[in-house]
Every structure is written in C-alpha cells, then in structure tokens.
Write a protein that holds these residues in place. Structure first.
Motif, short mmCIF file in Angstrom:
data_model
loop_
_atom_site.label_atom_id
_atom_site.label_comp_id
_atom_site.label_asym_id
_atom_site.label_seq_id
_atom_site.Cartn_x
_atom_site.Cartn_y
_atom_site.Cartn_z
N ASP A 237 -12.16 61.03 9.45
CA ASP A 237 -13.61 61.41 9.06
C ASP A 237 -14.55 60.36 9.80
O ASP A 237 -15.57 60.92 10.28
CB ASP A 237 -14.04 61.74 7.75
CG ASP A 237 -13.19 62.57 6.86
OD1 ASP A 237 -13.24 63.85 7.18
OD2 ASP A 237 -12.15 62.22 6.29
N VAL A 238 -14.11 59.36 9.66
CA VAL A 238 -15.03 58.13 10.43
C VAL A 238 -14.15 57.45 11.06
O VAL A 238 -13.08 56.69 10.79
CB VAL A 238 -15.83 57.41 9.23
CG1 VAL A 238 -16.76 56.45 9.69
CG2 VAL A 238 -16.49 58.35 8.07
N VAL A 239 -14.73 56.99 12.31
CA VAL A 239 -13.94 56.16 13.11
C VAL A 239 -14.79 54.91 13.61
O VAL A 239 -15.94 54.84 13.66
CB VAL A 239 -13.66 56.62 14.66
CG1 VAL A 239 -12.93 55.72 15.57
CG2 VAL A 239 -12.54 57.78 14.43
N VAL A 240 -14.11 53.65 13.35
CA VAL A 240 -15.03 52.30 13.66
C VAL A 240 -14.08 51.61 14.79
O VAL A 240 -13.13 51.12 14.40
CB VAL A 240 -15.27 51.28 12.35
CG1 VAL A 240 -15.81 50.24 12.81
CG2 VAL A 240 -15.86 51.96 11.15
N ASN A 241 -14.58 51.71 15.86
CA ASN A 241 -13.97 51.12 17.06
C ASN A 241 -14.49 49.56 17.09
O ASN A 241 -15.49 49.17 17.52
CB ASN A 241 -14.38 51.83 18.37
CG ASN A 241 -13.51 52.67 18.69
OD1 ASN A 241 -12.09 52.64 18.95
ND2 ASN A 241 -13.98 53.95 19.11
N ASN A 242 -13.60 48.84 16.42
CA ASN A 242 -13.82 47.24 16.02
C ASN A 242 -13.17 46.47 16.95
O ASN A 242 -13.49 45.32 17.08
CB ASN A 242 -13.84 47.05 14.78
CG ASN A 242 -14.23 45.64 14.44
OD1 ASN A 242 -15.25 45.09 14.54
ND2 ASN A 242 -13.05 44.93 13.90
N ALA A 243 -12.03 46.94 17.51
CA ALA A 243 -11.05 45.92 18.04
C ALA A 243 -11.60 45.34 19.49
O ALA A 243 -12.42 46.04 20.16
CB ALA A 243 -9.92 46.60 18.52
N GLY A 244 -11.53 44.09 19.48
CA GLY A 244 -12.12 43.41 20.81
C GLY A 244 -12.12 41.70 20.70
O GLY A 244 -11.81 41.38 19.66
N TYR A 245 -12.25 41.32 21.75
CA TYR A 245 -12.46 39.68 21.69
C TYR A 245 -13.38 39.29 22.45
O TYR A 245 -13.66 40.32 23.50
CB TYR A 245 -11.03 39.16 21.98
CG TYR A 245 -10.41 39.43 23.55
CD1 TYR A 245 -10.78 38.43 24.41
CD2 TYR A 245 -9.86 40.34 23.95
CE1 TYR A 245 -10.34 38.45 25.65
CE2 TYR A 245 -9.44 40.79 25.25
CZ TYR A 245 -9.61 39.73 26.10
OH TYR A 245 -9.38 39.90 27.27
N GLY A 246 -13.84 38.02 22.33
CA GLY A 246 -14.77 37.55 23.24
C GLY A 246 -14.22 36.80 24.60
O GLY A 246 -13.22 35.94 24.38
N GLN A 247 -14.89 36.88 25.72
CA GLN A 247 -14.27 36.05 26.96
C GLN A 247 -15.52 35.38 27.38
O GLN A 247 -16.51 35.70 27.71
CB GLN A 247 -13.83 36.95 28.03
CG GLN A 247 -13.41 36.60 29.05
CD GLN A 247 -12.09 35.45 29.06
OE1 GLN A 247 -11.11 36.04 28.72
NE2 GLN A 247 -12.29 34.07 29.28
N LEU A 248 -15.11 34.00 27.29
CA LEU A 248 -15.94 33.04 28.04
C LEU A 248 -15.97 32.83 29.32
O LEU A 248 -14.72 33.00 29.93
CB LEU A 248 -16.08 31.68 26.96
CG LEU A 248 -16.85 31.79 25.81
CD1 LEU A 248 -16.59 30.40 25.13
CD2 LEU A 248 -18.16 32.09 25.73
#
Length: 281
Positions: free
Chosen positions: A80-91
């Motif tokens: 019913d609900v999707v949270v596309n949260n995966a990721g990382y920061g790249q400096l």
C-alpha cells in the motif's frame, strides 16, 4: 482497518528507515523492509511476527527487486505504501570523484529507487491506489553545498522523477511525494552512510571547510528527531490528499525558502534577458 496497510521500506537497517519500521510495527501495520543484512536488521528491530518481512535485496538489480516485490505480495497480501529510503552520501567535488564513484552513487540512490517503482507499479495499478514516498534531501532542492555535488545530483534526480511520477499516476489513484529531510539525529553522517572521495584535492577550500563543519559542529547537533519524522510519514500516508513536496525539519523548511527567494530574485533581476529570446513581434 487502516493499520492493516502494508508498507514497503527500503534501507531500513539504520537511520530514518529503521525508526520508521519500528514505529509502523508498534502501531500495527504490516511491514516489508530491505537491508544489506536482513538478519542483522531483524535483530535490531526485535520483531518476529508474521506482520514483518525482512528482506536482503540488492536494489540495483531489477531482477532481485522483482523477486522481493513478489514475495511481499505473496506473504503480506499486497503493498500500500512504499518508502524509497535506501541510499548513501558521497562526498567529493566534481573533479575529485571518479566516474566509478559517481556512477555507484547514482546506481544506489537513483536506479535502485526506479527499480522499486517499476516493480511496485503493477500492484498499485491493479488496485488503483498506493502511495510512494521517495526520499530526496534538502540537498535535492538547494544544491549549493561544496563537495556534495554528485550526492546533490542524485537527490535532484529523485525529485525530478517523482514529479513526473505524480503526473503519470494521477488518474490511477496513486500518489507520489518527494521528501526533503534536513539534518536528523541519525548515523547518516557517520562511516557507512557517508563516503569520502578516494583522491581528495587540497585546493578545494570550501569543500574541506564544509567537511570540518559537518564533523565538528553538525554531528550530534542535528535538529531533527527521527521519531517525529516517522510520525509525520504515517500521518501523511493516512491523508486522502498527500503533498507532492514534503520538507521535514525546520532547517529544511528554512533552506527551501532561501532557495525560493534566490530564484525569485534572479527571475526579477534578469526578466528582460529571459524574455528577450522570444521571436520579436
């Protein structure tokens, strides 16, 4: 019952994702969540009921994401609900980062989310309902952070395709929301969620100074409360009319206004030049 909704949260092993999953389970929702280590996530969350499905998924693989979506529907009944949260920061400045470093950040932050959307949409289309929350960042709205250019670009991309998705799915009863978090007191700024350039260049004064600010001033002093963010997600998901743009945190809210004011200033100042390129009557 509203609490029987099935949520699919990616990147749930730490940070906002982990806090959200815990909150959802405590409130009686069904939750599928992905991590690079499903058992470690299960242990961290401490929930063994049939309403929780921890998944170890390579989100950059469309095949693996398709398999995960099929498993969620099979075991939890729907999505019913999707949270596309995966990721990382790249400096790293644009010159410092290699092609490989830049592309890997896009693979996870952008193409991983697109794989999820592509495979969940048939489920949402069939039932003519569903909600996407695609996690961008205030750095996906205001990009003037030296040394964050590639990360910013991935988050601007998330905002861009979410705007298109909201228009594409409007008549299908499906919503898409861009979430722009500010600084939250999570481990995002710590090792594992934030990578540095393999080959830094000392000449980049502004980028190095911002790195010091993050390390010495921002870590531990982030204004955002992850528990309040989780509550906000749930509140918005239960709304009939959901926003396209959702800024989380007073810092994010303030920086958004700074960007809007800067754009308006440029529009006003250079209006004659902007309009001078039309065919003259």
């Amino acid at each position: 019952m509203k609490n029987q909704k099935v949520w699919f949260v990616t990147g749930a092993s730490k940070g906002l994702g982990l806090t959200l999953v815990k909150r959802l389970l405590s409130e009686g929702y069904k939750v599928a969540a992905t991590s690079r280590d499903a058992e470690a996530m299960r242990s961290e969350i401490g929930h063994d009921g049939g309403d929780f499905l921890p998944l170890q998924v390579d989100l950059t693989s469309n095949v693996k994401v398709a398999e995960a979506v099929a498993q969620i529907v099979s075991q939890l009944g729907s999505i019913d609900v999707v949270v596309n949260n995966a990721g990382y920061g790249q400096l790293g400045t644009l010159e410092e980062l290699s092609d490989e470093e830049a592309r890997e950040n896009f693979d996870v932050n952008v193409f991983g989310a697109l794989n999820v959307i592509r495979n969940v949409m048939p489920v949402f289309r069939e039932k003519r309902s569903g909600a996407f929350f695609n996690i961008s960042s205030i750095a996906g709205f205001l990009g003037t952070f030296p040394g964050w250019g590639i990360y910013n670009a991935t988050k601007f991309a998330v905002a861009g395709f979410t705007e298109a998705l909201s228009a594409e799915t409007k008549s299908l009863g499906i919503s898409a929301t861009i979430v722009y978090p500010g600084y939250f007191k999570t481990n995002f700024l710590l090792q594992g969620s934030l990578r540095s350039a393999a080959h830094p260049i000392a000449d980049y004064k502004e980028a190095r100074e911002l790195e010091v600010i993050h390390n010495e001033q921002i870590i531990g002093n982030q204004p955002g409360d992850p528990e309040n963010a989780a509550a906000a997600f749930i509140k918005v998901a239960e709304m009939e009319e959901r926003p396209l743009h959702l800024f989380l945190g007073s810092d994010s809210f303030g920086m958004a206004h700074t960007k809007i004011e800067a754009v308006q200033k440029d529009l006003d100042t250079f209006e004659s030049i902007s309009k001078s390129t039309d065919y003259q009557q």
